[in-house]
Design a protein around this motif. Structure first.
Motif, short mmCIF file in Angstrom:
data_model
loop_
_atom_site.label_atom_id
_atom_site.label_comp_id
_atom_site.label_asym_id
_atom_site.label_seq_id
_atom_site.Cartn_x
_atom_site.Cartn_y
_atom_site.Cartn_z
N THR A 8 2.01 2.60 -3.30
CA THR A 8 1.04 3.16 -4.25
C THR A 8 0.92 4.69 -4.12
O THR A 8 0.37 5.33 -5.00
CB THR A 8 -0.36 2.54 -4.06
N TYR A 43 -2.20 13.77 -5.70
CA TYR A 43 -3.55 13.25 -5.45
C TYR A 43 -3.86 12.16 -6.50
O TYR A 43 -4.66 12.36 -7.39
CB TYR A 43 -4.55 14.40 -5.51
N ASN A 44 -3.20 11.03 -6.37
CA ASN A 44 -3.40 9.93 -7.33
C ASN A 44 -4.52 9.00 -6.83
O ASN A 44 -5.18 9.30 -5.83
CB ASN A 44 -2.08 9.18 -7.55
N ASP A 45 -4.73 7.88 -7.53
CA ASP A 45 -5.82 6.97 -7.15
C ASP A 45 -5.68 6.45 -5.72
O ASP A 45 -6.66 6.33 -5.00
CB ASP A 45 -5.88 5.79 -8.12
N ALA A 46 -4.44 6.15 -5.33
CA ALA A 46 -4.22 5.64 -3.98
C ALA A 46 -4.63 6.69 -2.94
O ALA A 46 -5.24 6.37 -1.92
CB ALA A 46 -2.75 5.27 -3.79
N CYS A 60 0.84 -1.21 0.00
CA CYS A 60 0.00 0.00 0.00
C CYS A 60 0.87 1.25 0.00
O CYS A 60 0.58 2.22 -0.71
CB CYS A 60 -0.93 0.02 1.21
N LYS A 93 -6.77 9.14 -3.43
CA LYS A 93 -8.24 9.27 -3.49
C LYS A 93 -8.88 8.19 -2.64
O LYS A 93 -9.81 8.45 -1.88
CB LYS A 93 -8.73 9.13 -4.94
N HIS A 94 -8.39 6.98 -2.78
CA HIS A 94 -8.93 5.85 -2.01
C HIS A 94 -8.71 6.07 -0.51
O HIS A 94 -9.58 5.83 0.31
CB HIS A 94 -8.28 4.55 -2.47
N TYR A 95 -7.52 6.56 -0.18
CA TYR A 95 -7.21 6.83 1.22
C TYR A 95 -8.21 7.83 1.82
O TYR A 95 -8.79 7.59 2.87
CB TYR A 95 -5.78 7.36 1.37
N LYS A 145 -11.12 8.70 0.73
CA LYS A 145 -12.49 8.17 0.72
C LYS A 145 -12.70 7.32 1.97
O LYS A 145 -13.72 7.44 2.66
CB LYS A 145 -12.70 7.34 -0.55
#
Ligand SMILES: [Zn+2]
Ligand SMILES: [Zn+2]
Length: 221
Positions: free
Chosen positions: A36, A78-81, A33, A83-85, A87
């Protein structure tokens, strides 16, 4: 211990550093993790840390044209990881996740703690009632930094449901709490920097209230 993001068991690392430092932080994230996330490295916009910009980015140029210079720094893109974090942290209310970047945030902001008043971007009381915590003060608490929670935000429609144009136009209304002890040098702290509109609004407010120098930081840009 399990990774706070993917739940896979963490392998305890026995290192010399951990052995001599009894206060050493428990690991909260697995290496998969951790990898990422994208730590911001050059080239980035010199005034807001937007990545892959050798020079001032479009957002900063727009602010400059309005005579609102930007002085912002950031740690991660501000990558996908990321964003997921956010969220998981903000919208599923996993308060434990505030500590994942504690050391990085502490290292970045500790040098400013003495000279600058750290002011977190507030959330409205309605958001607070739904979420149960301000994600920004959560980050600062986890990092063990002193801050002044002296701003208030009026409730408006959810920012995340608006597009860029609406966000730029949408008036976010902030207030400085009465009897606040506002210092001359202010460092506004936010979780994510998108267009810079929130920071600019707060910056103009605290300048009008007597601050002389205002800079800003966000975990993600
Ligand atoms: Zn993981
Ligand atoms: Zn920029």
């Amino acid at each position: 211990m399990k990774c706070l993001l993917c739940q896979q068991p963490l392998q305890p690392k026995i290192s010399f550093k951990n052995l001599i430092r009894l206060d050493s932080k428990q690991e909260t994230l697995c290496q998969d993790c951790f990898k990422t996330f994208n730590q911001i490295t050059a080239p980035y916009c010199p005034t807001c840390y937007k990545i892959d910009q050798a020079d001032s980015c479009l957002d900063c140029q727009l602010w400059e044209r309005q005579h609102l210079p930007v002085h912002h720094f950031s740690l991660y893109s501000y990558n996908d990881a990321m964003k997921h974090y956010f969220k998981t942290y903000k919208f599923t209310g996993d308060y434990l996740l505030r500590g994942i970047f504690a050391e990085e945030i502490r290292t970045a902001l500790k040098p400013y703690e003495k000279e600058y008043q750290l002011i977190p971007v507030p959330i409205s009381s309605q958001t607070f009632n739904t979420r149960g915590f301000n994600q920004v003060t959560g980050l600062l608490d986890a990092a063990g930094l002193a801050y002044s929670d002296l701003l208030r935000k009026e409730h408006t429609e959810k920012q995340s449901h608006k597009n860029r144009q609406q966000r730029l136009q949408g008036a976010q209304v902030f207030h400085v709490n009465e009897k606040s002890d506002l210092k001359q040098r202010v460092l506004i702290v936010d979780d994510i920097y998108t267009t810079g509109a929130t920071i600019q609004t707060i910056k103009q407010l605290v300048l009008a209230k007597g601050a002389k120098e205002v800079i800003s930081f966000s975990l993600a840009r």
